[in-house]
Design an enzyme around this catalytic site. Structure first.
Site, PDB file in Angstrom:
ATOM      1  N   ASN A 100      49.948  75.333  83.738  1.00  0.00           N
ATOM      2  CA  ASN A 100      50.155  74.142  84.551  1.00  0.00           C
ATOM      3  C   ASN A 100      48.844  73.409  84.763  1.00  0.00           C
ATOM      4  O   ASN A 100      47.803  74.028  84.875  1.00  0.00           O
ATOM      5  CB  ASN A 100      50.700  74.504  85.940  1.00  0.00           C
ATOM      6  CG  ASN A 100      52.073  75.122  85.860  1.00  0.00           C
ATOM      7  OD1 ASN A 100      52.198  76.327  85.945  1.00  0.00           O
ATOM      8  ND2 ASN A 100      53.081  74.316  85.686  1.00  0.00           N
ATOM      9  N   TYR A 134      51.377  61.208  95.308  1.00  0.00           N
ATOM     10  CA  TYR A 134      51.420  62.604  95.740  1.00  0.00           C
ATOM     11  C   TYR A 134      50.387  62.884  96.820  1.00  0.00           C
ATOM     12  O   TYR A 134      49.281  62.354  96.792  1.00  0.00           O
ATOM     13  CB  TYR A 134      51.133  63.496  94.525  1.00  0.00           C
ATOM     14  CG  TYR A 134      50.842  64.935  94.873  1.00  0.00           C
ATOM     15  CD1 TYR A 134      51.873  65.807  95.223  1.00  0.00           C
ATOM     16  CD2 TYR A 134      49.535  65.425  94.852  1.00  0.00           C
ATOM     17  CE1 TYR A 134      51.598  67.135  95.542  1.00  0.00           C
ATOM     18  CE2 TYR A 134      49.260  66.750  95.169  1.00  0.00           C
ATOM     19  CZ  TYR A 134      50.298  67.596  95.516  1.00  0.00           C
ATOM     20  OH  TYR A 134      50.036  68.892  95.844  1.00  0.00           O
ATOM     21  N   GLU A 143      54.457  68.778 101.558  1.00  0.00           N
ATOM     22  CA  GLU A 143      53.960  68.319 100.274  1.00  0.00           C
ATOM     23  C   GLU A 143      54.912  67.218  99.847  1.00  0.00           C
ATOM     24  O   GLU A 143      56.117  67.426  99.784  1.00  0.00           O
ATOM     25  CB  GLU A 143      53.954  69.453  99.251  1.00  0.00           C
ATOM     26  CG  GLU A 143      53.423  69.014  97.897  1.00  0.00           C
ATOM     27  CD  GLU A 143      53.585  70.102  96.843  1.00  0.00           C
ATOM     28  OE1 GLU A 143      52.675  70.247  96.022  1.00  0.00           O
ATOM     29  OE2 GLU A 143      54.625  70.792  96.853  1.00  0.00           O
ATOM     30  N   TYR A 145      56.055  63.761  97.346  1.00  0.00           N
ATOM     31  CA  TYR A 145      55.992  63.077  96.060  1.00  0.00           C
ATOM     32  C   TYR A 145      56.860  61.821  96.092  1.00  0.00           C
ATOM     33  O   TYR A 145      57.942  61.827  96.687  1.00  0.00           O
ATOM     34  CB  TYR A 145      56.568  63.941  94.944  1.00  0.00           C
ATOM     35  CG  TYR A 145      55.779  65.134  94.501  1.00  0.00           C
ATOM     36  CD1 TYR A 145      55.000  65.106  93.341  1.00  0.00           C
ATOM     37  CD2 TYR A 145      55.854  66.331  95.209  1.00  0.00           C
ATOM     38  CE1 TYR A 145      54.317  66.226  92.919  1.00  0.00           C
ATOM     39  CE2 TYR A 145      55.167  67.457  94.783  1.00  0.00           C
ATOM     40  CZ  TYR A 145      54.395  67.404  93.632  1.00  0.00           C
ATOM     41  OH  TYR A 145      53.719  68.510  93.207  1.00  0.00           O
ATOM     42  N   GLU A 236      51.267  65.580  86.427  1.00  0.00           N
ATOM     43  CA  GLU A 236      51.463  67.020  86.560  1.00  0.00           C
ATOM     44  C   GLU A 236      52.304  67.526  85.394  1.00  0.00           C
ATOM     45  O   GLU A 236      53.282  66.885  85.003  1.00  0.00           O
ATOM     46  CB  GLU A 236      52.180  67.308  87.877  1.00  0.00           C
ATOM     47  CG  GLU A 236      52.469  68.771  88.111  1.00  0.00           C
ATOM     48  CD  GLU A 236      53.073  68.988  89.494  1.00  0.00           C
ATOM     49  OE1 GLU A 236      52.703  69.979  90.129  1.00  0.00           O
ATOM     50  OE2 GLU A 236      53.908  68.173  89.914  1.00  0.00           O
TER      51      GLU A 236
END
Length: 253
Positions: A100, A134, A143, A145, A236
């Site tokens: 990732n 983000y 968190e 987005y 991402e």
């Protein structure tokens, strides 16, 4: 989003918040500034990751008055190349990548009132992942987005809350509780996100009025906490043997 450790695995995020918080306290960083909308984006693309707790690499800094960061998961293999371009431009390209990464360019501190212009000049991603606005909040930990487009795996999972329109585009709103580490290393946080019904187009100027998303989430009972943490237009990606290229330019509307 599905059961993989994607739009929320907090290893990269702990690093992001820890280093970014230091930057946010530094006079080096500037807040959102008004710029003319560029006609096209250009450069190379960025990377970061998050699947394991040990961080293999994390970089961040300032460029042309913007905060930027790049994170790559521990044990990741393959090639990832990130580059800052002029103004609010950045690019990232990767090939044969396993793991990732997350990267992007934005501001040293988030804000509910940001109105971000962007031009996604190039978007190619053979793996999972997302592109959009983000960031994080504290007290409570969220968190968040605003997903504008994504790779071969959809980032949509959790509890569907509803659909609304912002800046001429339809967005589906989702939330889920994550049991992993939050940005300060504690246990658990909530994820909240808006995802475009139709993926954004490339080569055109678009706008994200973040207040519309903030207020819609609040109307569902999910109010973000303190936003004094960097916020970025994130790229991402996750998966096995992935390849792609992203080029993006942002500016304050």
């Amino acid at each position: 989003m599905k059961k993989r450790k994607t739009l929320a695995e907090v290893t990269r995020k702990v690093a992001f918040a820890t280093l970014a918080t230091g930057f946010a306290c530094s006079s080096m960083l500037t807040s959102c500034k008004k710029e003319a909308a560029p006609e096209v984006a250009a450069a190379t693309t960025a990377d970061l990751s998050k699947r394991k707790i040990a961080v293999q690499s994390y970089q961040s800094g300032t460029n042309n008055g913007y905060f930027w960061s790049l994170w790559k998961s521990d044990g990741a293999t393959g090639t990832v190349n990130y580059a800052n371009g002029p103004g609010g431009n950045y690019s990232v390209s990767w090939n044969g990548f396993n793991g990732n990464f997350t990267c992007g360019k934005g501001y040293s501190s988030g804000s509910a009132s940001y109105k971000i212009g962007y031009n996604l000049g190039i978007y190619s991603n053979s793996g999972g992942g997302t592109f959009g606005w983000y960031g994080w909040s504290r007290s409570p930990y969220y968190e968040y987005y605003v997903n504008e487009t994504w790779g071969t795996e959809s980032p949509h999972t959790g509890t569907y809350l509803g659909t609304f329109t912002s800046d001429g585009a339809g967005y589906n709103v989702w939330t889920r509780w994550m049991s992993g580490k939050n940005i300060d290393g504690g246990d658990g946080f909530r994820q909240i996100y808006s995802s475009r019904v139709t993926k954004t187009s490339t080569g055109r100027n678009h706008v994200i009025t973040f207040a519309n998303h903030y207020n819609k989430w609040k109307s569902y009972g999910y109010t973000l906490g303190q936003l004094n943490i960097p916020a970025i237009m994130v790229s991402e990606t996750w998966g096995t043997n992935t390849a792609g290229s992203i080029n993006c330019t942002i500016w304050a509307q």
